[in-house]
Scaffold this active site. Sequence first.
Site, PDB file in Angstrom:
ATOM      1  N   SER A 240      -9.531   1.470   3.095  1.00 12.64           N
ATOM      2  CA  SER A 240      -8.742   2.318   2.215  1.00 12.64           C
ATOM      3  C   SER A 240      -7.707   1.552   1.393  1.00 12.64           C
ATOM      4  O   SER A 240      -7.113   2.088   0.463  1.00 12.64           O
ATOM      5  CB  SER A 240      -8.013   3.383   3.040  1.00 12.64           C
ATOM      6  OG  SER A 240      -7.137   2.783   3.989  1.00 12.64           O
TER       7      SER A 240
ATOM      8  N   SER B 149      -9.672  -1.045   7.105  1.00  6.99           N
ATOM      9  CA  SER B 149      -9.129  -0.825   5.772  1.00  6.99           C
ATOM     10  C   SER B 149      -8.371  -1.984   5.165  1.00  6.99           C
ATOM     11  O   SER B 149      -8.003  -1.932   3.995  1.00  6.99           O
ATOM     12  CB  SER B 149      -8.237   0.419   5.778  1.00  6.99           C
ATOM     13  OG  SER B 149      -9.007   1.576   5.969  1.00  6.99           O
TER      14      SER B 149
ATOM     15  N   LYS C  15       0.853  -1.181   0.000  1.00  3.59           N
ATOM     16  CA  LYS C  15       0.000   0.000   0.000  1.00  3.59           C
ATOM     17  C   LYS C  15       0.894   1.239   0.000  1.00  3.59           C
ATOM     18  O   LYS C  15       1.951   1.256   0.640  1.00  3.59           O
ATOM     19  CB  LYS C  15      -0.904  -0.034   1.239  1.00  3.59           C
ATOM     20  CG  LYS C  15      -1.965   1.060   1.295  1.00  3.59           C
ATOM     21  CD  LYS C  15      -2.823   0.857   2.530  1.00  3.59           C
ATOM     22  CE  LYS C  15      -3.917   1.904   2.661  1.00  3.59           C
ATOM     23  NZ  LYS C  15      -4.753   1.674   3.878  1.00  3.59           N
TER      24      LYS C  15
END
Length: 475
Positions: free
Chosen positions: A161, A185, A86
């Site tokens: 996210s 997330s 990420k």
Amino acid sequence: MNVRTVARNPLLDLSLTQVAELVKSKQVSPVELTDASLGRIDDLNPRLRAFISVYESAREVAKGAEIMMMAGHSLGPLHGIPLALKDNIALKGLRTTAGSKILSDWLPDADATVAARLRSAGSVFVGKCNMHEFAWGGTSDNPHYGAVRNPWNTDRFPAGSSGGSGAAVAARMCWGALGTDTGGSIRLPSAINGIVGIRPTYGRVSNKGIIPLAWSMDTAGPMARTVEDCALLFSAIAGHDPRDATTASVPVSDYLGKLGRGARGLRVGVVPDYFFRHLQKPVHDAVKSALKMFEEMGAHVVDVGIENIHGNISAQLTIESCEPSTYHQRWLRERPDDYGDDVRTLLEVGEMLLATHYLQAQRYRTLLRQEFLEAFAHVDLFLCPTLPFTATRVGEMKVVIEDGVEEDMLSAIMQFTGVPSLTGLPSLAVPCGFDADGLPIGMQLIGKPFDEATLFQAGAAFQSASDFHLHSPQL
């Protein structure tokens, strides 16, 4: 609208564990795996927007890993395996944006601890994944790098996210990825994309080198196609970090050692007046069916009362508003126009909350955690949905769960993931079904502090008796 079908290398359909065995036996080289991964990214990323940065230099890293293997030097089961991170996880000298315009040119001077540990284990990083800006949101509809699309249906969102990480793993663009989880997330995009992801116990994994959202709830964790793959990745990153004072000096378990023990004798807790209310029917039915499968495997289902569970969404939104607004206070004043509209609004709302609101939410956390710790005297883990609905259309900020009533996406999406986030408990998201449109449904297993091993045991038992994790989007 589904994307057109693109031919893919058969290696991409193998699990991380399977390709690791092929690399170990020298039947497949790290270069072959990396070429397959980068080729898949090249084919699909223009439509899925799962990656912000792609590293062609990964081929050179893979070649080095291959030379080591041929010389008889292996760094372990992750040696030569292509992974993704990420984009709020720092890599030395490589752009780390956190999905933002503000950090669009930031080059960290050191790896994040989790990245350094994967690098030391021989992993090959093929790129950085797209995400909701600064991790403050649940859709991964990013105004700066494009909206991430769900590989099962590109008209639908991938949740967030860590939406890019979820989409990348599901679409066979890499064999695993790291995400971060504050309010859900990792678990939300894992469920929406039909993969496995774990939010560790708070303090089990280092946050050093990760751009924060809310310090008291942030943690990092792996996302992969199977429970076994997830446990393998987790083994590489878990453990105390002297550079992160929030990490706990608790011994790391053998996360792979319990995978074959099955579910017989496990006590599975449910909170019936919360876990199975206010759900879309396909989600309700799939999670109930999963619960029945555990009973058929010899687990015991135990109804548990958690008196104060109904206040968790309000408390989570309070903390997850105040702490990010503290971190972003200066940028919000100096560069407000560089934020996307949704994130800027959330940060402005956080500035308006009072200290009394924040402290009451923290007091509630203590109460809720104690209630769960007491309940663990009677159960080994809890089982509930990961979120109450399946993937909505890209760009939608409202969702209909039941009775045709529209609800705010952000609060609805946190209905179940907020419980482990607030209490600091570990939670494993595992695919458990599909709706009538073929969209994945996930369940959440919640465990005792630092008992991720039991969650992996239960999740692996479920996957041994089901095939949901074997399905893949037809891209």
